[in-house]
Design a protein around this motif. Structure first.
Motif, mmCIF file in Angstrom:
data_model
loop_
_atom_site.group_PDB
_atom_site.id
_atom_site.type_symbol
_atom_site.label_atom_id
_atom_site.label_comp_id
_atom_site.label_asym_id
_atom_site.label_seq_id
_atom_site.Cartn_x
_atom_site.Cartn_y
_atom_site.Cartn_z
ATOM 1 N N GLU A 159 0.831 -1.200 0.000
ATOM 2 C CA GLU A 159 0.000 0.000 0.000
ATOM 3 C C GLU A 159 0.871 1.258 0.000
ATOM 4 N N GLY A 160 0.474 2.233 -0.804
ATOM 5 C CA GLY A 160 1.191 3.502 -0.865
ATOM 6 C C GLY A 160 2.495 3.452 -1.626
ATOM 7 N N THR A 161 2.653 2.437 -2.488
ATOM 8 C CA THR A 161 3.918 2.234 -3.205
ATOM 9 C C THR A 161 3.700 2.223 -4.707
ATOM 10 N N PHE A 162 4.605 2.878 -5.433
ATOM 11 C CA PHE A 162 4.719 2.742 -6.882
ATOM 12 C C PHE A 162 6.037 2.029 -7.166
ATOM 13 N N LEU A 163 6.044 1.143 -8.143
ATOM 14 C CA LEU A 163 7.279 0.500 -8.578
ATOM 15 C C LEU A 163 7.868 1.258 -9.764
ATOM 16 N N HIS A 164 9.176 1.134 -9.926
ATOM 17 C CA HIS A 164 9.855 1.758 -11.068
ATOM 18 C C HIS A 164 10.966 0.841 -11.542
ATOM 19 N N ALA A 165 11.467 1.092 -12.742
ATOM 20 C CA ALA A 165 12.544 0.282 -13.303
ATOM 21 C C ALA A 165 13.885 0.619 -12.664
ATOM 22 N N GLY A 166 14.801 -0.332 -12.729
ATOM 23 C CA GLY A 166 16.181 -0.092 -12.362
ATOM 24 C C GLY A 166 16.473 -0.163 -10.883
ATOM 25 N N LEU A 213 11.275 9.166 -16.173
ATOM 26 C CA LEU A 213 10.778 8.526 -14.953
ATOM 27 C C LEU A 213 9.857 9.474 -14.206
ATOM 28 N N ARG A 214 10.229 10.745 -14.120
ATOM 29 C CA ARG A 214 9.349 11.716 -13.475
ATOM 30 C C ARG A 214 8.014 11.819 -14.213
ATOM 31 N N GLY A 215 8.081 11.836 -15.548
ATOM 32 C CA GLY A 215 6.845 11.913 -16.317
ATOM 33 C C GLY A 215 5.931 10.728 -16.072
ATOM 34 N N ALA A 216 6.512 9.523 -16.019
ATOM 35 C CA ALA A 216 5.705 8.326 -15.782
ATOM 36 C C ALA A 216 5.111 8.324 -14.377
ATOM 37 N N LEU A 217 5.884 8.788 -13.396
ATOM 38 C CA LEU A 217 5.363 8.856 -12.029
ATOM 39 C C LEU A 217 4.241 9.889 -11.917
ATOM 40 N N ILE A 218 4.397 11.024 -12.579
ATOM 41 C CA ILE A 218 3.320 12.024 -12.595
ATOM 42 C C ILE A 218 2.073 11.436 -13.227
ATOM 43 N N GLY A 219 2.248 10.732 -14.357
ATOM 44 C CA GLY A 219 1.103 10.108 -15.019
ATOM 45 C C GLY A 219 0.415 9.102 -14.124
ATOM 46 N N ALA A 220 1.192 8.324 -13.361
ATOM 47 C CA ALA A 220 0.597 7.347 -12.451
ATOM 48 C C ALA A 220 -0.182 8.039 -11.341
ATOM 49 N N MET A 221 0.323 9.154 -10.842
ATOM 50 C CA MET A 221 -0.400 9.920 -9.817
ATOM 51 C C MET A 221 -1.740 10.407 -10.358
ATOM 52 N N LEU A 222 -1.745 10.883 -11.599
ATOM 53 C CA LEU A 222 -2.988 11.359 -12.213
ATOM 54 C C LEU A 222 -3.931 10.190 -12.486
ATOM 55 N N LEU A 223 -3.380 9.077 -12.941
ATOM 56 C CA LEU A 223 -4.206 7.895 -13.206
ATOM 57 C C LEU A 223 -4.898 7.421 -11.943
ATOM 58 N N GLU A 224 -4.174 7.436 -10.834
ATOM 59 C CA GLU A 224 -4.724 6.954 -9.564
ATOM 60 C C GLU A 224 -5.540 8.019 -8.836
ATOM 61 N N ARG A 280 4.707 17.846 -6.689
ATOM 62 C CA ARG A 280 4.899 18.285 -5.305
ATOM 63 C C ARG A 280 4.750 17.118 -4.339
ATOM 64 N N LYS A 281 3.720 16.303 -4.533
ATOM 65 C CA LYS A 281 3.484 15.178 -3.641
ATOM 66 C C LYS A 281 4.571 14.109 -3.770
ATOM 67 N N LEU A 282 5.048 13.896 -4.987
ATOM 68 C CA LEU A 282 6.130 12.923 -5.174
ATOM 69 C C LEU A 282 7.412 13.422 -4.515
ATOM 70 N N ALA A 283 7.697 14.708 -4.659
ATOM 71 C CA ALA A 283 8.885 15.286 -4.020
ATOM 72 C C ALA A 283 8.795 15.200 -2.504
ATOM 73 N N ALA A 319 10.480 3.363 -18.135
ATOM 74 C CA ALA A 319 10.340 3.885 -16.772
ATOM 75 C C ALA A 319 9.870 2.805 -15.815
ATOM 76 N N GLY A 320 9.108 1.840 -16.330
ATOM 77 C CA GLY A 320 8.727 0.675 -15.529
ATOM 78 C C GLY A 320 7.770 0.967 -14.395
ATOM 79 N N VAL A 321 7.064 2.095 -14.446
ATOM 80 C CA VAL A 321 6.191 2.472 -13.334
ATOM 81 C C VAL A 321 4.975 1.556 -13.284
ATOM 82 N N VAL A 322 4.716 1.012 -12.111
ATOM 83 C CA VAL A 322 3.536 0.172 -11.861
ATOM 84 C C VAL A 322 2.788 0.782 -10.686
ATOM 85 N N SER A 323 1.512 1.103 -10.915
ATOM 86 C CA SER A 323 0.648 1.654 -9.863
ATOM 87 C C SER A 323 -0.575 0.757 -9.710
ATOM 88 N N PRO A 324 -1.346 0.925 -8.627
ATOM 89 C CA PRO A 324 -2.358 -0.066 -8.260
ATOM 90 C C PRO A 324 -3.387 -0.412 -9.320
#
Length: 460
Positions: A85-92, A104-115, A126-129, A148-153
């Motif tokens: 819970e509360g975790t995103f995965l990333h590559a590398g 990687l930042r772009g993919a994480l931002i997209g995952a935040m918006l998706l979720e 801001r929230k990721l930082a 980027a390998g980002v995986v979100s829920p």
């Protein structure tokens, strides 16, 4: 030189191309020998590792586990079922928001918006930082992710099981090429596609695999290699084979969505890359944790660092700076637009596919650049740093020789040869997407650091 003066001089030239050419121009017979010096500064570590009495048996065990793995696609499930819970995965290797690259930042931002964890791009950043979402490497959770390998829920993942050794690995579903989340894009079209994948594609594939039962990925990969794929940047044959395997059950399991699902898979030649990555991950994981083994079991990049892991050193990462790929660019993009190398897809090379199997895929040079002879040369060179030839993954153009598999860090150090990696190229600015594809040189530092750590362990 020759022992018989009457026969004239014969000169052995070692690693000196100009000297060989000069002698041949004077009608002197030469015997050229390919040789490269060991990686600088590795002599002491090499001596200690090579003297470890466990090493040979440990490597034989590790590589036999890798090559005997039998990966099967057994299901598709929502990532929320496997994510803390509360975790995103990333590559590398592990990385913080502060050091994260643009894609990687772009993919994480997209995952935040998706979720729906942020109202807009700035809020997401801001929230990721602030660390409101924990960022963890895919590899630490039996997962791999391309680019980027980002995986979100709310994403869906392929579930692959090794029927020989019992391991399980996961990989996200492939979105296609161009402006997609894994390349750092997060526009409305990207999010709309991901929402459709969540609502339609994932459930349809889940129901499909419940009807078909396990799909033998080892067999599909072996067939695809003989049809011109190398299973990293060319997956056209493998995607077609998987589509043929699943299509009837898709129609039966999801009749209302079957046309859209089959159209999506058919229009995405890289669809098979993701189950292939999970198959590679579960195979290399079978070779982990063999004390004394110098076998490489993971290579991965996060857009900033390139990291490797060794069988004999558990989950420790050894890193160096990720390089910028050299290749072909889309449209008006050029090297100045490219981000350093990114993604877990080097797990394909780690398992004997991708760049290690380019000789099976002449058409790959149209995607990553070079000539067909370069692809053959790349594969042949990898036999010098690997411990085995894969018994199932064979290359027709090399007389059905098995692909080189089982990278040995001591052979990398002794030969000076680094693994061949072919890859997509992400734009360095968040939101750009894919800008090209090519070949990339891994950093020497990652391998020398791993060798040094193995030497320290051998001395204990």
């Amino acid at each position: 030189m020759s022992a018989h003066p009457s026969a004239g001089p014969r000169v052995i030239t070692v690693g000196a191309g100009l000297l060989d050419e000069a002698l041949r121009a004077q009608a002197v017979q030469t015997v050229p020998v390919s040789w490269r010096p060991p990686l600088p500064g590795t002599a002491d570590a090499l001596a200690r590792v090579l003297a470890d009495p466990r090493r040979q048996a440990a490597n034989e065990l590790a590589v036999s586990r890798l090559t005997s793995a039998r990966p099967h696609l057994v299901g598709v499930r929502r990532a929320a079922e496997i994510l803390p819970e509360g975790t995103f995965l990333h590559a590398g290797p592990p990385i913080t928001w502060e050091r994260a690259s643009g894609p990687l930042r772009g993919a994480l931002i997209g995952a935040m918006l998706l979720e729906e964890l942020a109202g807009d791009e700035r809020d997401a950043a801001r929230k990721l930082a602030a660390g409101e979402v924990e960022l963890r490497p895919c590899h630490e959770h039996a997962t791999v992710g391309p680019m980027a390998g980002v995986v979100s829920p709310s994403m869906w993942v392929f579930e692959v099981r090794d029927e020989e050794h019992g391991g399980t690995a996961y990989c996200s579903l492939n979105e296609g090429l161009g402006k997609v989340l894994r390349y750092g894009a997060y526009g409305s079209e990207v999010l709309e596609r991901l929402r459709w994948m969540d609502a339609v594609l994932g459930p349809a594939l889940k129901a499909t695999l419940e009807r078909t039962g396990p799909v033998d990925l080892r067999s599909l990969i072996a067939q695809a290699l003989q049809m011109g794929d190398e299973l990293h940047n060319r997956n056209r044959a493998a995607t077609s084979l998987l589509l043929r395997e699943l299509a009837p059950a898709v129609v039966e399991a999801a009749p209302g969505d079957a046309a859209a699902v089959l159209r999506f898979v058919n229009g995405n030649d890289h669809f098979f890359l993701n189950p292939a990555m999970a198959a590679a991950k579960v195979s290399t994981d079978a070779a982990r944790d063999v004390p004394g083994s110098s076998l490489v079991v993971a290579m991965a990049r996060n857009g900033t660092d390139f990291g490797v892991q060794l069988s004999g050193l558990g989950g420790r990462w050894f890193t160096g700076p990720a390089g910028v790929p050299d290749g072909l660019y889309l449209g008006t993009y050029g090297p100045g637009d490219a981000n350093p190398d990114i993604g877990d897809s080097t797990i394909t090379e780690t398992s004997g596919l991708g760049g290690f199997a380019m000789a099976a895929s002449p058409a790959i040079v149209r995607f990553v650049g070079g000539e067909v002879s370069d692809a053959v040369r790349a594969t042949r060179s990898m036999y010098e740093i690997t411990l085995a030839e894969h018994p199932a993954y064979q290359i027709p153009g090399l007389g059905f020789r098995g692909t080189p598999v089982g990278i040995d860090v001591t052979l990398v150090a002794r030969t000076g040869l680094l693994p061949v990696v072919n890859t997509g190229i992400a734009g360095r600015v968040a939101g750009t997407g894919q800008v090209g594809a090519g070949l990339v040189r891994p950093p020497v530092e990652a391998f020398t650091a791993a060798l040094a750590a193995l030497a320290e362990q051998a001395a204990e």
